[in-house]
Design a protein around this motif. Sequence first.
Motif, mmCIF file in Angstrom:
data_model
loop_
_atom_site.group_PDB
_atom_site.id
_atom_site.type_symbol
_atom_site.label_atom_id
_atom_site.label_comp_id
_atom_site.label_asym_id
_atom_site.label_seq_id
_atom_site.Cartn_x
_atom_site.Cartn_y
_atom_site.Cartn_z
ATOM 1 N N LEU A 226 0.832 -1.211 0.000
ATOM 2 C CA LEU A 226 0.000 0.000 0.000
ATOM 3 C C LEU A 226 0.863 1.257 0.000
ATOM 4 N N GLY A 227 2.173 1.062 0.119
ATOM 5 C CA GLY A 227 3.090 2.207 0.030
ATOM 6 C C GLY A 227 3.612 2.699 1.366
ATOM 7 N N TYR A 228 3.309 1.976 2.446
ATOM 8 C CA TYR A 228 3.781 2.437 3.763
ATOM 9 C C TYR A 228 5.198 1.953 4.040
ATOM 10 N N LYS A 229 5.913 2.766 4.820
ATOM 11 C CA LYS A 229 7.212 2.331 5.340
ATOM 12 C C LYS A 229 6.945 1.481 6.578
ATOM 13 N N ILE A 230 7.699 0.390 6.703
ATOM 14 C CA ILE A 230 7.398 -0.582 7.761
ATOM 15 C C ILE A 230 8.504 -0.583 8.814
ATOM 16 N N ILE A 231 8.097 -0.704 10.067
ATOM 17 C CA ILE A 231 9.041 -1.042 11.139
ATOM 18 C C ILE A 231 8.520 -2.357 11.728
ATOM 19 N N GLU A 232 9.401 -3.361 11.772
ATOM 20 C CA GLU A 232 8.973 -4.645 12.361
ATOM 21 C C GLU A 232 9.507 -4.758 13.774
ATOM 22 N N LEU A 233 8.670 -5.205 14.690
ATOM 23 C CA LEU A 233 9.118 -5.362 16.076
ATOM 24 C C LEU A 233 8.788 -6.745 16.609
ATOM 25 N N GLU A 234 9.756 -7.310 17.332
ATOM 26 C CA GLU A 234 9.527 -8.591 18.003
ATOM 27 C C GLU A 234 8.611 -8.334 19.196
ATOM 28 N N MET A 235 7.493 -9.053 19.246
ATOM 29 C CA MET A 235 6.474 -8.779 20.277
ATOM 30 C C MET A 235 6.174 -10.007 21.125
ATOM 31 N N SER A 236 7.023 -11.028 21.042
ATOM 32 C CA SER A 236 6.693 -12.319 21.660
ATOM 33 C C SER A 236 6.277 -12.219 23.127
ATOM 34 N N GLU A 237 6.982 -11.392 23.908
ATOM 35 C CA GLU A 237 6.703 -11.369 25.350
ATOM 36 C C GLU A 237 5.426 -10.588 25.686
ATOM 37 N N PHE A 238 4.998 -9.729 24.770
ATOM 38 C CA PHE A 238 3.723 -9.043 24.970
ATOM 39 C C PHE A 238 2.567 -9.935 24.512
ATOM 40 N N GLN A 239 2.823 -10.680 23.439
ATOM 41 C CA GLN A 239 1.788 -11.592 22.922
ATOM 42 C C GLN A 239 1.422 -12.627 23.991
ATOM 43 N N LYS A 240 2.416 -13.024 24.780
ATOM 44 C CA LYS A 240 2.153 -14.014 25.839
ATOM 45 C C LYS A 240 1.131 -13.506 26.856
ATOM 46 N N MET A 241 1.028 -12.175 26.969
ATOM 47 C CA MET A 241 0.072 -11.590 27.923
ATOM 48 C C MET A 241 -1.090 -10.915 27.183
#
Length: 252
Positions: A226-241
């Motif tokens: 869609l033309g957006y600039k992306i920042i990827e973040l590791e979220m594993s420990e937040f997903q657990k909660m």
Amino acid sequence: MFTKAIVRKPAHTYANGISTSNLGKPDLNLVQKQHESYCEALIKCGLDLIILEPDPEYPDSCFVEDTAIVTKDFGIITRPGDPRRLGEEAEIKRVLEPLLKLHFIEKPGTLDGGDIMQADNNFYIGLSGRTNLSGSKQLKNILSDYNYDVFSIPVCNLLHFKTGVNYLGDNNLIVHEEFCSKDDFNSYNKIIVDTDEEYAANSLRINDFVIVPKGFPKTKSDIENLGYKIIELEMSEFQKMDGGLSCLSLRF
Ligand code: CIR
């Protein structure tokens, strides 16, 4: 354009927070690192951060989004829907009071900010296990006074409304299948997340960037296309909660 965000560091009691996931116990060192990376990403998006110290009395208090709804002109302090989180909002009120005109959700209303999505002049309120009818009506009255159009939508299988739908701007809406056939969203360009990428429905547009959780390549490339600039973040420990990208900040 957002210029500021409030975040709160995870407390050493973080692992005692509320969770329905079966992803295991979060690692405290890792959650702190992931939170630091999250803060760096917000700064990269151009935000000045108000970073609050952890509150061990509230293990879920890093998920600040649930305690308020903020716009440039006003804020609404919520009444979190799980009794274990009631009281987290006091610190957010203290921080927002000098910055914005404030309104309050009052008893018997309950409302979590994770159930509230703004899309330009529209606000959508998810009626979930955390946000009840009284909370929704109170919010609708406040927002209508500011001339927003307000819609309420039942949330059946997800923790919060924004667990499953997020507005990216430019008429683009990222949606989980629970919401993809809703008539309410017919006017949007829908990016439907695959069932095996559901967690990425909580991707977060901030200014020139969209922050996407790491590990969801199809959603990432759909957003990139869609033309957006992306920042990827590791979220594993937040997903657990049961927490996602939007939950970790209040942006305004
Ligand atoms: C809770 O169950 O309240 C927290 N463990 C997770 C809250 C996530 N917040 C959000 O989606 N807005």
